[in-house]
Design a protein around this motif. Structure first.
Motif, PDB file in Angstrom:
ATOM      1  N   SER A   1      66.451  61.214  63.921  1.00 47.75           N
ATOM      2  CA  SER A   1      65.738  62.119  62.953  1.00 47.75           C
ATOM      3  C   SER A   1      64.389  62.444  62.610  1.00 47.75           C
ATOM      4  O   SER A   1      64.091  63.415  62.218  1.00 47.75           O
ATOM      5  CB  SER A   1      65.034  60.349  62.205  1.00 47.75           C
ATOM      6  OG  SER A   1      65.698  59.528  61.521  1.00 47.75           O
TER       7      SER A   1
ATOM      8  N   ALA B   1      61.616  59.100  56.267  1.00 38.41           N
ATOM      9  CA  ALA B   1      62.374  59.107  57.422  1.00 38.41           C
ATOM     10  C   ALA B   1      62.385  58.623  58.914  1.00 38.41           C
ATOM     11  O   ALA B   1      63.122  57.749  59.437  1.00 38.41           O
ATOM     12  CB  ALA B   1      62.230  60.716  57.999  1.00 38.41           C
TER      13      ALA B   1
ATOM     14  N   SER C   1      68.718  59.139  54.514  1.00 36.69           N
ATOM     15  CA  SER C   1      67.908  59.784  54.669  1.00 36.69           C
ATOM     16  C   SER C   1      67.938  61.591  55.136  1.00 36.69           C
ATOM     17  O   SER C   1      66.832  61.708  54.360  1.00 36.69           O
ATOM     18  CB  SER C   1      67.710  59.618  56.115  1.00 36.69           C
ATOM     19  OG  SER C   1      67.539  58.596  57.423  1.00 36.69           O
TER      20      SER C   1
END
Length: 378
Positions: free
Chosen positions: A237, A191, A31
């Motif tokens: 995230s 993400a 990520s």
């Protein structure tokens, strides 16, 4: 084991498992690397060559304006000939070549059609489109400037001359305009795609191996633990990792949190439905991950939805990442209420109901088959 004990036991099991600790590390690393790729937002300093055969003020202005853009860098020692520039373009050492022909300034001042030869490197579509778009904007600006000067010399008032020289102004500073930034529409998709994959992996920590003796309260506790971890990663995230690219949710936190909860909840039901339909085991696990990996491609986030073939759209319509992608584009960039997300969240709810029906039907069919076999054996 009750709900609370099962919830805590499953959390401890995930934390103690080397496999799931490694999965978490891979998730965070992938990520971060993906989001950091778009930290610059737009491509910058792409090398181009300007071959000026006109040698006039307007033609030199073209070179200066091109070099002044953040996207382009005009070489101070360009290839001496067009053939040499073409070779450099083929080798990939140049992102573009601009050939300003002799007579450009005269054509502009006399109102004749002026042409500039532009070649860009389309072996990488982002490089080619960025270079061509920026060059086109600069040429339009220089052309309008020359026309403005001519009109004023002919006695046209400045305000009227500007309207005639540049009648239409295009604004590209829009939050979700990919022409201005690739980060704002690609980084969130990637993400949350990683969150989607991790959620499917976590679901199988409950599904496999199956335990027929597991009580309903214990099963719910384990599912709740997975839901809590997946939701925490989704929030991390959205509010943490996306800050690398300067992206902050525009909607209120409750709207964002409920949207993420609906997303990970539907994902867990999806994994449970595939497992129930295919009987669990390695094949069901592989099928879940295969559909999960294709979700980003099928969702319409990276390719226009209406040009995706109909059969693929039908499959994508049953994948939770597709409606969530619609919601993500709304709540991330616009301050909305839950009612504004009724379409995609209603789609997720319909999917969840379908997954529950598949689970119930599959278990019912297996129970009937088991009883039939038992009567046959008797």
């Amino acid at each position: 084991m009750g709900f609370r004990a099962a919830f805590l036991a499953h959390l401890r099991g995930l934390a103690a498992s080397p496999r799931y600790r490694l999965m978490l590390a891979v998730f965070l690393g992938a990520s971060w690397l993906t989001i950091a790729t778009y930290q610059q937002r737009v491509m910058r300093e792409l090398p181009i060559a300007v071959l000026d055969l006109d040698g006039t003020g307007p033609s030199r202005t073209v070179g200066r304006y091109l070099d002044a853009t953040p996207e382009l860098r005009v070489l101070t020692d360009p290839p001496p000939t067009l053939a040499a520039a073409q070779e450099a373009l083929d080798r990939g050492t140049l992102a573009g070549v601009v050939l300003v022909p002799d007579g450009l300034s005269a054509d502009l001042k006399r109102g004749r059609r002026a042409e500039v030869l532009v070649a860009v490197d389309m072996s990488n579509v982002l490089v080619g489109r960025t270079a061509s778009r920026t060059i086109a904007k600069v040429l339009a600006t220089v052309s309008a400037g020359v026309e403005l000067g001519v009109l004023q010399k002919l006695g046209t008032p400045p305000s009227a001359a500007l309207a005639k020289a540049a009648p239409v102004v295009v604004t590209e500073a829009l939050a979700r305009n990919p022409g201005a930034s690739f980060a704002v529409y690609l980084a969130p998709a990637f993400a949350l795609f990683f969150v989607h994959l991790v959620t499917l992996f976590l679901a199988w920590s409950v599904i496999w191996p199956a335990d027929p003796a597991r009580r309903p309260a214990e099963a719910l506790g384990r599912w709740a633990a997975v839901l809590a971890v997946a939701l925490a990663l989704a929030v991390l995230s959205t509010y943490g990792l996306l800050r690398i690219d300067g992206i902050h949710p525009a909607s209120p936190p409750p709207v964002v949190a409920l949207s993420l909860l609906a997303f990970v909840g539907a994902e867990l039901l999806f994994a449970a439905a595939v497992a129930a339909l295919l009987g669990g085991g390695p094949f069901a696990f592989q099928s879940t991950l295969l559909l999960g990996m294709l979700s980003l491609m099928f969702s319409g986030l990276t390719w226009p939805w209406d040009v995706i073939p109909g059969p693929i759209r039908a499959i994508a319509s049953a994948l939770p990442f597709t409606p969530f992608g619609r919601a993500l584009r709304i709540f991330l960039h616009e301050p909305v209420a839950l009612r504004d997300l009724a379409g995609p969240l209603g789609w997720l709810a319909a999917q969840a109901a379908g997954f529950v029906a598949v689970i119930a039907a599959s278990r019912g069919a297996r129970a009937l088959a088991a009883r039939a076999r038992a009567r046959g054996a008797a």
